[in-house]
Design an enzyme around this catalytic site. Structure first.
Site, PDB file in Angstrom:
ATOM      1  N   CYS A  97       0.849  -1.186   0.000  1.00 48.43           N
ATOM      2  CA  CYS A  97       0.000   0.000   0.000  1.00 48.43           C
ATOM      3  C   CYS A  97       0.886   1.238   0.000  1.00 48.43           C
ATOM      4  O   CYS A  97       1.900   1.275   0.691  1.00 48.43           O
ATOM      5  CB  CYS A  97      -0.891  -0.020   1.244  1.00 48.43           C
ATOM      6  SG  CYS A  97      -1.979   1.400   1.389  1.00 48.43           S
ATOM      7  N   HIS A 139      -9.133  -3.557  -2.245  1.00 45.95           N
ATOM      8  CA  HIS A 139      -8.120  -2.865  -1.434  1.00 45.95           C
ATOM      9  C   HIS A 139      -8.498  -1.385  -1.278  1.00 45.95           C
ATOM     10  O   HIS A 139      -8.463  -0.836  -0.172  1.00 45.95           O
ATOM     11  CB  HIS A 139      -6.749  -3.013  -2.102  1.00 45.95           C
ATOM     12  CG  HIS A 139      -5.639  -2.274  -1.415  1.00 45.95           C
ATOM     13  ND1 HIS A 139      -4.606  -2.923  -0.765  1.00 45.95           N
ATOM     14  CD2 HIS A 139      -5.388  -0.943  -1.275  1.00 45.95           C
ATOM     15  CE1 HIS A 139      -3.789  -2.017  -0.245  1.00 45.95           C
ATOM     16  NE2 HIS A 139      -4.233  -0.811  -0.550  1.00 45.95           N
ATOM     17  N   GLU A 140      -8.860  -0.761  -2.382  1.00 49.40           N
ATOM     18  CA  GLU A 140      -9.179   0.676  -2.330  1.00 49.40           C
ATOM     19  C   GLU A 140     -10.474   0.929  -1.561  1.00 49.40           C
ATOM     20  O   GLU A 140     -10.570   1.905  -0.807  1.00 49.40           O
ATOM     21  CB  GLU A 140      -9.276   1.263  -3.737  1.00 49.40           C
ATOM     22  CG  GLU A 140      -8.023   1.127  -4.602  1.00 49.40           C
ATOM     23  CD  GLU A 140      -6.742   1.612  -3.943  1.00 49.40           C
ATOM     24  OE1 GLU A 140      -6.821   2.377  -2.959  1.00 49.40           O
ATOM     25  OE2 GLU A 140      -5.656   1.215  -4.397  1.00 49.40           O
ATOM     26  N   HIS A 143     -10.072   1.290   2.116  1.00 48.79           N
ATOM     27  CA  HIS A 143      -9.623   2.604   2.598  1.00 48.79           C
ATOM     28  C   HIS A 143     -10.808   3.498   2.963  1.00 48.79           C
ATOM     29  O   HIS A 143     -10.706   4.354   3.836  1.00 48.79           O
ATOM     30  CB  HIS A 143      -8.770   3.314   1.531  1.00 48.79           C
ATOM     31  CG  HIS A 143      -7.341   2.840   1.458  1.00 48.79           C
ATOM     32  ND1 HIS A 143      -6.471   2.957   2.511  1.00 48.79           N
ATOM     33  CD2 HIS A 143      -6.641   2.252   0.456  1.00 48.79           C
ATOM     34  CE1 HIS A 143      -5.280   2.459   2.159  1.00 48.79           C
ATOM     35  NE2 HIS A 143      -5.359   2.022   0.911  1.00 48.79           N
TER      36      HIS A 143
HETATM   37 ZN   LIG Z   1      -3.703   1.186  -0.015  1.00 51.31          ZN
END
Ligand SMILES: [Zn+2]
Lengths: 173, 173
Positions: A97, A139-140, A143
């Site tokens: 990341c 993954h995004e 966030h």
């Molecule tokens: Zn990330």
């Protein structure tokens, strides 16, 4: 346009939950342009989420076209207020990341997802993502909920042959 | 001046060793870097990067109580510590088969000949005592791809072993 500063853990701002975008105005378009420039300047360069640049809005950008090893992808996609509607399959993959330098780890992600999201103009779209692109999207999206891949780490070693524990492990150290 | 040491401890596995050792290290003002603990054949073993500003004799003395209590073998050596420079593996290798002498030597020789830098390795003897199987998991970096390297590894391991070589497609988001 500008390259924005990427927050790095242990910055507590990365652990907050982002809120839905309500106004699809010119300020949003300007922010998306900056976000894109920031993504392309980063070490991964394939995805970014607004909270990584201290903007607490549910905005994600991905673009896998620049990968050294090409994979099927939708090109540049802006996902605003995204919601995953279906998950299918599970696979372990290695992730890093931009907000967690010098560390990578194994994470389990769905292999295929269906998702609805608004585009930059506020029009609702539906997408099917699979493989590497599905991993990047998940993954995004994490966030947006204040989650990092560190929150989902699985063992580097025991994923292949020791899935079942036949024997009681020794007491914890 | 602070100096890095590699502290190696080996002994019979018992609950509480890691806690006791790290408590003493903390109490004497040292700082921990990277560490790996592994249980091998029922034995406890750990390697710890320890940063310490004083005389290494004092560090050894600080650990003498816990060493005695758990009957551990200690080795302490001065190293040049380097943090924040992890090398990323790009290939993951799994080798398994009936346990026999030579598997590791053959496979790792072939890896070395092809410029494969081993970054992480775990080997286990599984199965039963009458029919043991050998399982080796390796991660490393090699400029050759799977298509080039895999046939060479298979040729090097003369006898019946199963070899799988996969690319680690790291995703940085
Ligand atoms: Zn990330």
């Amino acid at each position: 346009m500008a390259v924005l500063e990427i927050l790095r853990y242990p910055d507590a701002r990365l652990k907050r939950e982002a809120v839905a975008v309500e106004h699809f105005d010119s300020a949003l378009q300007a922010f998306i342009a900056d976000l894109e420039e920031t993504m392309r300047a980063g070490p991964g360069g394939i995805g970014i989420a607004a909270p990584q640049v201290d903007c607490l809005q549910r905005i994600v950008l991905i673009d896998l076209r620049g990968l050294r090893k090409p994979v099927p992808n939708h090109g540049r996609v802006v996902l605003i207020n995204p919601e995953i509607t279906t998950w299918e399959g599970m696979a372990v993959g290695r992730e890093g990341c931009m907000s967690v330098p010098d560390y990578t780890g194994n994470v389990i992600r769905a292999e295929r997802i269906t998702l609805t999201a608004c585009d930059a103009e506020g029009v609702t779209q539906q997408y099917d993502f699979s493989g590497y692109e599905a991993r990047a999207v998940q993954h995004e999206l994490d966030h947006l909920d204040g989650l990092l891949f560190l929150d989902r780490l699985v063992s580097r070693h025991r994923d292949l042959f020791r899935r079942k524990v036949y024997q009681e492990p020794p007491p914890a150290k | 001046m602070k100096q890095w040491y590699m502290l190696t401890l080996v002994g019979e596995d018992r609950a509480g060793i890691v806690a006791a050792v790290t408590r003493e290290l903390f109490n004497c003002g040292s700082n921990l870097g990277e560490a790996a603990m592994v249980r091998l054949g029922g034995n406890f073993s750990v390697m710890l990067m320890v940063e310490y500003g004083g005389d290494p004799e004092l560090l050894q003395q600080a650990l003498s109580g816990v060493i005695e209590r758990f009957s551990l073998n200690l080795h302490l050596m001065q190293i040049s510590g380097e943090l924040h420079h992890h090398l990323e593996p790009n290939l993951q290798l799994t080798v398994y088969g009936a346990d026999r002498t030579g598997i590791v030597a053959e496979v790792t020789a072939a890896l070395a000949e092809n410029g494969f830098h081993i970054l992480d390795m775990r080997t286990d003897v599984a199965g039963s005592s009458s029919e043991p199987i050998y399982v080796m998991q390796i991660e490393g970096f090699c400029s050759l791809g799977v298509a080039e390297l895999l046939p060479r590894l298979k040729a090097a391991a003369a006898q019946q072993v199963e070899i799988a070589l996969r690319e680690i497609d790291l995703m940085i988001g």
